[in-house]
Design a protein around this motif. Structure first.
Motif, mmCIF file in Angstrom:
data_model
loop_
_atom_site.group_PDB
_atom_site.id
_atom_site.type_symbol
_atom_site.label_atom_id
_atom_site.label_comp_id
_atom_site.label_asym_id
_atom_site.label_seq_id
_atom_site.Cartn_x
_atom_site.Cartn_y
_atom_site.Cartn_z
ATOM 1 N N ASP A 194 0.814 -1.218 0.000
ATOM 2 C CA ASP A 194 0.000 0.000 0.000
ATOM 3 C C ASP A 194 0.851 1.274 0.000
ATOM 4 O O ASP A 194 0.321 2.371 0.183
ATOM 5 N N ALA A 220 -6.004 2.725 -0.608
ATOM 6 C CA ALA A 220 -5.204 1.504 -0.533
ATOM 7 C C ALA A 220 -5.752 0.463 -1.507
ATOM 8 O O ALA A 220 -6.949 0.167 -1.517
ATOM 9 N N GLY A 221 -4.886 -0.054 -2.351
ATOM 10 C CA GLY A 221 -5.301 -1.053 -3.321
ATOM 11 C C GLY A 221 -5.825 -0.493 -4.625
ATOM 12 O O GLY A 221 -6.060 -1.247 -5.573
#
Length: 258
Positions: A194, A220-221
């Motif tokens: 991340d 995140a992601g």
């Protein structure tokens, strides 16, 4: 076997300015010894009447061309690329009276597995978001750190700093003359899933560090383009009438199977 590679995406808005004077680019570098790497460059022009756009464009193009043609140690390639960019700005200024006095800030970054190398001049930030924390990696060549030091010594109040007329003045820039301050650095980095690198023009600083970190945490992601869009979109939604040009280059890592 998995290896770490870096992806990239960019986003720009003009803000409340008459011209877009930011320039950025990124490209994958030829693999050496099976190692993948990416070059990202961002410049924030200055000079008024579109001269800043000329400076950032000329500097960025010359930087990339020099880097791609260069060989040897990464730090030396970056240093020579900055020299080429500065020389190109000087040559254009000498040959075109309409852009005399133009210049730009500049950040050039090479991200590869386990290592970052960068060179920067001016106040355009390079951030690393890792483990929930946002850290500025490169030096700030504006007057702000100098004035903050005066606040720490009790020579200036925090309120006076917030409205000081010189707080955004640059101590170093790419203007075709000797560059007084250059940040040339290398650091090891084993990036987490991340983690995100962000190059930006100072227009992104309309957001606080906490706001930037929150956007990166919430992303995140997400893919690189989504993160870039969210950062610049947050600036755009502020609706500041004097909003500076804002440009970001976002680099999240990815593991690829070989």
């Amino acid at each position: 076997m998995a290896k770490q590679i870096w992806l990239a995406a960019s986003k720009s808005i003009q803000g409340g300015r008459d011209y877009q004077e930011d320039e950025c680019t990124f490209s994958a570098l030829p693999e050496r010894d099976g190692e993948a790497a990416i070059l990202a460059v961002l410049a924030d022009g200055m000079g008024g009447h579109a001269s800043g756009a000329v400076a950032s464009g000329v500097a960025t193009q010359s930087f990339v061309e020099s880097f791609m043609a260069g060989e040897g140690e990464m730090a030396e390639r970056l240093r020579q690329s900055l020299i080429a960019a500065n020389d190109a700005v000087a040559a254009r200024s000498e040959n075109d009276p309409d852009v005399t006095g133009m210049g730009c800030t500049m950040v050039g970054l090479v991200a590869r597995a386990g290592q970052l190398d960068w060179i920067s001049v001016g106040d355009s930030p390079l951030w690393l978001y890792s483990a929930g924390a946002l850290q500025r990696l490169n030096e700030d060549h504006s007057m702000m750190p100098v004035l903050q030091a005066r606040v720490s010594r009790g020579e200036l109040t925090a309120s006076a700093l917030s409205s000081h007329p010189s707080r955004n003045a640059l101590r170093s820039a790419v203007v075709g003359e000797d560059i007084p301050l250059v940040d040339l650095a290398t650091m090891p980095l084993q990036a987490g899933a991340d983690d995100v690198l962000v190059l930006a023009s100072d227009g992104l600083c309309s957001l606080t560090d906490e706001q930037i970190a929150a956007i990166l945490h919430q992303s995140a992601g997400a893919d690189a383009q989504t993160i870039a869009d969210r950062l610049v979109g947050a600036v755009d939604r502020l609706g500041l009438p004097d909003q500076d040009n804002t440009t970001v280059v976002v680099l999240p890592p990815q593991r690829s199977q070989r």
